[in-house]
Motif scaffolding. Structure first.
Motif, PDB file in Angstrom:
ATOM      1  N   PRO A  17       1.012  -9.462   5.760  1.00  0.00           N
ATOM      2  CA  PRO A  17       0.699  -9.856   4.383  1.00  0.00           C
ATOM      3  C   PRO A  17       1.952 -10.218   3.587  1.00  0.00           C
ATOM      4  O   PRO A  17       1.915 -11.115   2.742  1.00  0.00           O
ATOM      5  N   ALA A  18       3.071  -9.542   3.885  1.00  0.00           N
ATOM      6  CA  ALA A  18       4.320  -9.906   3.206  1.00  0.00           C
ATOM      7  C   ALA A  18       4.740 -11.320   3.586  1.00  0.00           C
ATOM      8  O   ALA A  18       5.131 -12.119   2.729  1.00  0.00           O
ATOM      9  N   GLU A  20       2.776 -13.709   4.633  1.00  0.00           N
ATOM     10  CA  GLU A  20       1.803 -14.601   4.001  1.00  0.00           C
ATOM     11  C   GLU A  20       2.200 -14.899   2.560  1.00  0.00           C
ATOM     12  O   GLU A  20       2.258 -16.058   2.134  1.00  0.00           O
ATOM     13  N   ALA A  21       2.473 -13.862   1.787  1.00  0.00           N
ATOM     14  CA  ALA A  21       2.783 -14.032   0.368  1.00  0.00           C
ATOM     15  C   ALA A  21       4.117 -14.737   0.151  1.00  0.00           C
ATOM     16  O   ALA A  21       4.244 -15.578  -0.745  1.00  0.00           O
ATOM     17  N   SER A  34      -3.276 -14.033   6.757  1.00  0.00           N
ATOM     18  CA  SER A  34      -2.717 -13.015   7.649  1.00  0.00           C
ATOM     19  C   SER A  34      -3.846 -12.165   8.205  1.00  0.00           C
ATOM     20  O   SER A  34      -4.931 -12.104   7.634  1.00  0.00           O
ATOM     21  N   PRO A  46      -2.425  -4.094   1.027  1.00  0.00           N
ATOM     22  CA  PRO A  46      -1.165  -3.795   1.715  1.00  0.00           C
ATOM     23  C   PRO A  46      -0.638  -2.410   1.326  1.00  0.00           C
ATOM     24  O   PRO A  46      -0.903  -1.898   0.235  1.00  0.00           O
ATOM     25  N   GLN A  51       4.174  -3.129  -1.010  1.00  0.00           N
ATOM     26  CA  GLN A  51       3.870  -3.820  -2.263  1.00  0.00           C
ATOM     27  C   GLN A  51       4.984  -3.631  -3.279  1.00  0.00           C
ATOM     28  O   GLN A  51       5.386  -4.583  -3.953  1.00  0.00           O
ATOM     29  N   ALA A  54       8.093  -5.674  -2.254  1.00  0.00           N
ATOM     30  CA  ALA A  54       7.843  -7.105  -2.458  1.00  0.00           C
ATOM     31  C   ALA A  54       7.825  -7.449  -3.946  1.00  0.00           C
ATOM     32  O   ALA A  54       8.386  -8.471  -4.366  1.00  0.00           O
ATOM     33  N   ASP A  60       3.924 -10.898  -5.099  1.00  0.00           N
ATOM     34  CA  ASP A  60       2.767 -10.045  -5.386  1.00  0.00           C
ATOM     35  C   ASP A  60       1.816 -10.013  -4.191  1.00  0.00           C
ATOM     36  O   ASP A  60       1.294 -11.046  -3.775  1.00  0.00           O
ATOM     37  N   LEU A  61       1.584  -8.826  -3.649  1.00  0.00           N
ATOM     38  CA  LEU A  61       0.682  -8.639  -2.513  1.00  0.00           C
ATOM     39  C   LEU A  61      -0.653  -8.027  -2.926  1.00  0.00           C
ATOM     40  O   LEU A  61      -1.530  -7.834  -2.086  1.00  0.00           O
ATOM     41  N   SER A  62      -0.809  -7.704  -4.204  1.00  0.00           N
ATOM     42  CA  SER A  62      -1.929  -6.871  -4.650  1.00  0.00           C
ATOM     43  C   SER A  62      -3.312  -7.461  -4.390  1.00  0.00           C
ATOM     44  O   SER A  62      -4.275  -6.711  -4.230  1.00  0.00           O
ATOM     45  N   LEU A  64      -4.231  -9.187  -1.749  1.00  0.00           N
ATOM     46  CA  LEU A  64      -4.501  -9.329  -0.312  1.00  0.00           C
ATOM     47  C   LEU A  64      -5.255  -8.117   0.235  1.00  0.00           C
ATOM     48  O   LEU A  64      -5.065  -6.999  -0.236  1.00  0.00           O
TER      49      LEU A  64
END
Length: 148
Positions: A17-18, A20-21, A34, A46, A51, A54, A60-62, A64
């Motif tokens: 996910p990291a 991806e973002a 992802s 994540p 999070q 990042a 911002d992963l929030s 996902l």
């Protein structure tokens, strides 16, 4: 040209996910997603320490949520990037006969900091080191994406 890129790690809560973002921030015109090879964290956001790390970099992963890699991902994406050799083995085990979607190690693009895999910060606790490597590889991938 690879317009649809999928990142894959084990649980889909840290590395993929990291990635991806980070890549989405660099290339908003691409379709990026992802997934994880396991289903352990399906539907979960994540991992909180990832999070936080990042977010400190403006990523911002929030929004996902973890999902499991599936056979349909081979046709939904032009390029599948895995975080380590085991992820590659697990993904390749699901490849449908005749499918030619490239499955590559994400670290192949990390020219400034060569590694053979992206270490899993869930275990290493090195979230910043993981993000450094992801940002390096994503920048090099952005430069190469038109050629892939």
């Amino acid at each position: 040209m690879a317009n649809r890129i999928l990142f894959v790690c084990l649980g889909n809560i840290c590395r993929s996910p990291a990635a991806e973002a980070v890549l989405r921030k660099q290339n908003p015109h691409l379709e990026i997603d992802s997934a994880g090879t396991s289903r352990w964290h399906t539907g979960e956001p994540p991992y909180a320490p990832m999070q936080t790390a990042a977010r400190q970099r403006g990523v911002d992963l929030s929004s996902l949520r973890a999902r499991q890699f599936g056979v349909n991902d081979f046709t939904a994406f032009d390029l599948i990037l895995v975080m380590d050799a085991q992820n590659r083995k697990d993904v390749e085990a699901l490849r449908p006969a005749g499918n030619t979607t490239p499955v590559r190690l994400f670290t192949e693009f990390a020219t400034a900091s060569p590694h053979d895999h992206v270490p899993d910060p869930y275990y290493t606790r090195d979230f910043d080191g993981c993000l450094d490597l992801i940002e390096d590889a994503a920048a090099d991938l952005s430069a190469a994406v038109a050629e892939i």
